[in-house]
Write a protein that holds these residues in place. Structure first.
Motif, short mmCIF file in Angstrom:
data_model
loop_
_atom_site.label_atom_id
_atom_site.label_comp_id
_atom_site.label_asym_id
_atom_site.label_seq_id
_atom_site.Cartn_x
_atom_site.Cartn_y
_atom_site.Cartn_z
N GLY A 87 0.77 -1.23 0.00
CA GLY A 87 0.00 0.00 0.00
C GLY A 87 0.80 1.28 0.00
N THR A 88 2.15 1.18 0.04
CA THR A 88 2.97 2.39 0.10
C THR A 88 3.51 2.83 -1.25
N TYR A 89 3.18 2.10 -2.31
CA TYR A 89 3.64 2.50 -3.65
C TYR A 89 2.55 2.22 -4.70
N VAL A 90 1.33 2.58 -4.33
CA VAL A 90 0.19 2.40 -5.24
C VAL A 90 0.31 3.32 -6.44
N THR A 91 0.78 4.54 -6.21
CA THR A 91 1.05 5.49 -7.29
C THR A 91 2.51 5.89 -7.22
N LYS A 92 3.03 6.45 -8.30
CA LYS A 92 4.43 6.86 -8.28
C LYS A 92 4.66 8.01 -7.31
N GLU A 93 3.66 8.86 -7.15
CA GLU A 93 3.79 9.97 -6.22
C GLU A 93 3.83 9.50 -4.77
N SER A 94 2.94 8.58 -4.41
CA SER A 94 2.94 8.06 -3.04
C SER A 94 4.20 7.24 -2.79
N ALA A 95 4.67 6.53 -3.82
CA ALA A 95 5.88 5.74 -3.68
C ALA A 95 7.07 6.63 -3.37
N LEU A 96 7.19 7.73 -4.09
CA LEU A 96 8.30 8.65 -3.85
C LEU A 96 8.21 9.28 -2.47
N ASN A 98 6.80 8.10 0.21
CA ASN A 98 7.10 7.12 1.25
C ASN A 98 8.56 6.67 1.23
N ALA A 99 9.13 6.56 0.03
CA ALA A 99 10.55 6.18 -0.06
C ALA A 99 11.44 7.29 0.49
N ILE A 100 11.06 8.54 0.25
CA ILE A 100 11.80 9.67 0.82
C ILE A 100 11.75 9.61 2.34
N GLU A 101 10.59 9.23 2.88
CA GLU A 101 10.48 9.11 4.34
C GLU A 101 11.44 8.05 4.87
N VAL A 102 11.55 6.94 4.15
CA VAL A 102 12.49 5.89 4.54
C VAL A 102 13.93 6.42 4.51
N PHE A 103 14.28 7.09 3.42
CA PHE A 103 15.65 7.58 3.27
C PHE A 103 15.98 8.68 4.28
N GLN A 104 15.02 9.54 4.57
CA GLN A 104 15.29 10.63 5.49
C GLN A 104 15.34 10.18 6.95
#
Length: 263
Positions: A87-96, A98-104
């Motif tokens: 559910g964290t990469y349903v769209t490319k915008e939500s994926a980015l 959420n992935a930024i949150e992981v990286f930060q």
């Protein structure tokens, strides 16, 4: 491991040295596993092994971030991949986002996303925006409910062609490596040979570019069930139970603590 791997060194390992990947969920085991593993995967499999759930689907982003931070603390010199949960990469915008949150919020080197050609546009969007991505094709644990169970892939010619297309799409989207799970060995071999990035297998035979296992499976700690592809390198559950039983025996019989354990 004497030196932390990089995206470049992982890609260069193809055809040279099989990659060793293993899951880790906490600092203690990460520190123990890092000596032998090339890559530590903070897998959403922790939802089953440690949270007692029947599948990985209810794992949350905050849960993954918490465990990834623990693994990063325990193995600072390891290359660490964080699973993006369902559910964290349903769209490319939500994926980015959420992935930024992981990286930060962690020191993870990469995220992992399940899916083939249908997710290639998301992988590309992430890699175009500075997020390193490990792909995941074949059997997809996050799709287990929609597919009605864990089903081996590559059994038909159509499935084999789809897997080849998936692998090429994920490679072209910019992934530096990919996991292939629950796939017929001959098909997985063909997939690995069709792309220039490493393909790491789990239940996909030996003719790929590396292997990954869930650490609690391979150490014999998880007793609920053992997948066919798992080799137990230790009877961990029995050893732990025996040790705890010995401790309990000594406590009830006043044998512990002894003088050498007393201030």
């Amino acid at each position: 491991m004497s030196k932390k791997l990089t995206i470049s060194s992982i890609k260069k390992s193809k055809g040279v040295k099989p990659l060793v990947m293993i899951t880790a969920y906490d600092a203690l085991f990460a520190s123990l596993l890092s000596e032998s593993a090339d890559i530590l995967l903070v897998g959403d499999s922790l939802n089953m092994s440690f949270a007692g759930k029947k599948d990985t689907i209810s794992a949350t982003l905050q849960q993954m971030i918490y465990h990834t931070n623990a693994v990063c603390a325990g193995a600072p010199e390891s290359f660490i991949v964080c699973d993006m949960p369902f559910g964290t990469y349903v769209t490319k915008e939500s994926a980015l986002e959420n992935a930024i949150e992981v990286f930060q919020n962690t020191s993870a080197d990469s995220v992992k996303i399940e899916g083939g050609a249908d997710k290639a546009h998301i992988v590309k969007y992430l890699t175009d925006n500075g997020i390193a991505v490990c792909g995941h094709i074949g059997l997809l644990p996050q799709s287990v409910r929609s597919e009605g169970g864990y089903k081996v892939k590559g059994r038909t010619e159509t499935e084999a062609k789809e897997l080849l297309a998936d692998a090429k799409a994920i490679e072209e989207a910019g992934a530096f490596c990919m996991v292939i799970e629950g796939t017929k060995a001959d098909v997985a071999k063909e997939v690995a040979q069709s792309v220039s990035i490493p393909v790491i297998g789990i239940g996909a035979g030996a003719d790929v570019d590396g292997q990954v296992l869930v650490f609690s499976d391979m150490l014999g700690l998880f007793e609920a069930f053992t997948p066919k592809f798992v080799k137990k390198y230790l009877d961990g559950a029995s050893l732990v139970k025996e040790a705890v039983a010995q401790y309990a025996h000594e406590v009830t019989n006043k044998k512990f603590p002894a003088e050498e354990h007393t201030y």
